[in-house]
Design an enzyme around this catalytic site. Structure first.
Site, PDB file in Angstrom:
ATOM      1  N   ARG A 224       0.820  -1.222   0.000  1.00  0.00           N
ATOM      2  CA  ARG A 224       0.000   0.000   0.000  1.00  0.00           C
ATOM      3  C   ARG A 224       0.847   1.262   0.000  1.00  0.00           C
ATOM      4  O   ARG A 224       0.332   2.355  -0.220  1.00  0.00           O
ATOM      5  CB  ARG A 224      -0.940   0.003   1.208  1.00  0.00           C
ATOM      6  N   GLY A 225       2.152   1.137   0.288  1.00  0.00           N
ATOM      7  CA  GLY A 225       3.016   2.305   0.273  1.00  0.00           C
ATOM      8  C   GLY A 225       3.652   2.577   1.625  1.00  0.00           C
ATOM      9  O   GLY A 225       3.853   1.659   2.422  1.00  0.00           O
ATOM     10  N   ASP A 246       8.389 -12.746  -4.136  1.00  0.00           N
ATOM     11  CA  ASP A 246       9.102 -13.072  -2.898  1.00  0.00           C
ATOM     12  C   ASP A 246       9.317 -11.775  -2.115  1.00  0.00           C
ATOM     13  O   ASP A 246      10.019 -10.880  -2.583  1.00  0.00           O
ATOM     14  CB  ASP A 246      10.446 -13.721  -3.233  1.00  0.00           C
ATOM     15  N   ALA A 249      13.268  -9.609   2.431  1.00  0.00           N
ATOM     16  CA  ALA A 249      14.246  -8.511   2.364  1.00  0.00           C
ATOM     17  C   ALA A 249      13.744  -7.262   1.659  1.00  0.00           C
ATOM     18  O   ALA A 249      14.528  -6.350   1.412  1.00  0.00           O
ATOM     19  CB  ALA A 249      15.558  -8.976   1.725  1.00  0.00           C
ATOM     20  N   ALA A 250      12.445  -7.185   1.368  1.00  0.00           N
ATOM     21  CA  ALA A 250      11.931  -5.969   0.747  1.00  0.00           C
ATOM     22  C   ALA A 250      12.117  -4.769   1.669  1.00  0.00           C
ATOM     23  O   ALA A 250      12.439  -3.662   1.226  1.00  0.00           O
ATOM     24  CB  ALA A 250      10.454  -6.141   0.388  1.00  0.00           C
ATOM     25  N   ASP A 252      14.509  -4.407   3.840  1.00  0.00           N
ATOM     26  CA  ASP A 252      15.933  -4.072   3.822  1.00  0.00           C
ATOM     27  C   ASP A 252      16.291  -3.288   2.569  1.00  0.00           C
ATOM     28  O   ASP A 252      17.090  -2.341   2.616  1.00  0.00           O
ATOM     29  CB  ASP A 252      16.779  -5.348   3.904  1.00  0.00           C
TER      30      ASP A 252
END
Length: 306
Positions: A224-225, A246, A249-250, A252
């Site tokens: 959603r931001g 996947d 780590a998004a 990070d």
């Protein structure tokens, strides 16, 4: 000038599954791989891949994973001169399951990360003079995180804390040392004691964290931001539409992008946009560090959106 990341270094043991198992359930996976991980190392790779001069300080263990982890960090252009091989324990390990929708669950065994201490703080102090930002997370001892933040504050270096893994017991003395805190909605809820699940509750949570002394709060709301609250403004940056496979780590990647933009002298609003873009691109590939976008891919992505 450079970014310093002071934090965890792990080996990821990852499995792809059709869905995440329920408690007590055994299911058959479809793929297995090992890769470099740890929130500290992930954020360092994210920044380095965007072309930002980045220094990492942490520990690996006395085991077969250590050489693999050091070589992996070096392959991304990171110096490992300030990564200590701890002779008394194993390297940090993360056991990760990722389902077909990209959702995941993770078990972390800290190993050498638990031994990060005074010697590492002394190595940190020696390189703070060349830094613009210090990135911290909570996969090393909390008292060491606080000492690192204090050292950075004394040196006039911006402190960015990713309060993950989520915990509610952050010492009140830590908050005034933080320039930017970047919880996701679950972590924000842990910190403030109520559910954070939309823009409105994110803003309320952010303001509570500011009352504890944090200067700027960015609450990451996934697809959603992100909501940012500063002393002067509140703004929302929408998520970028990508085909996520996947989500490991998004967050990070977001912090690496955020710090890279600030290191380049961009405004906080543009830095949040960089973070959101880096996080979105990370979800389009499997894994953690190998999924971090390089600068060419990142620039093309942003260019195509304008």
């Amino acid at each position: 000038m450079s970014i310093i990341v002071f934090g965890s270094i792990n080996i990821d043991l990852a499995a792809k599954t059709p869905r995440l198992p329920q408690p007590g359930e055994t299911i058959i996976g479809s793929n297995f791989f090992t890769a470099g991980g740890g929130k500290g190392a992930n954020q360092a790779v994210a920044a380095a891949r965007l072309g930002t001069s980045t220094n990492i300080i942490g520990r690996v263990g006395n085991d077969k994973f250590a050489e693999e982890l050091l070589t992996n960090l070096q392959s991304y252009g990171l110096s490992t001169d300030n990564v200590l091989i701890d002779q008394n324990t194993h390297s940090g390990v993360a056991i990760i399951a990722v389902d077909e929708t990209g959702q995941n669950n993770i078990i972390v065994i800290p190993g050498a990360n638990n031994n990060v201490g005074e010697a590492d703080i002394e190595r940190l102090k020696k390189v703070l003079t060349t830094a613009t930002s210090l990135l911290l997370q909570l996969e090393i001892p909390l008292e060491v995180v606080q000492k690192a933040a204090k050292a950075a504050r004394k040196a006039g270096v911006r402190v960015i804390l990713d309060p993950a893994p989520a915990r509610a017991d952050l010492p009140i003395e830590l908050y005034p040392l933080i320039d930017i805190i970047t919880p996701n909605e679950v972590e924000a809820g842990q910190l403030v004691g109520f559910r954070v699940n939309d823009t409105e509750t994110a803003i309320v949570a952010a303001k509570q964290l500011q009352e504890r002394g944090v200067k700027n709060v960015i609450v990451k709301l996934g697809d959603r931001g992100a909501v940012a609250v500063t002393a002067d403004e509140t703004f929302f940056v929408p998520a970028f539409a990508v085909e996520a496979i996947d989500t490991v780590a998004a967050g990070d990647a977001f912090n690496g992008g955020l710090a890279s933009a600030l290191d380049a002298g961009l405004s906080l609003s543009e830095a949040v946009r960089w973070g959101a873009a880096a996080g979105a691109l990370c979800t389009t590939k499997v894994g953690a560090q190998g999924a971090m976008p390089d600068r060419a891919t990142f620039d093309k992505f942003l260019h195509n959106l304008t």
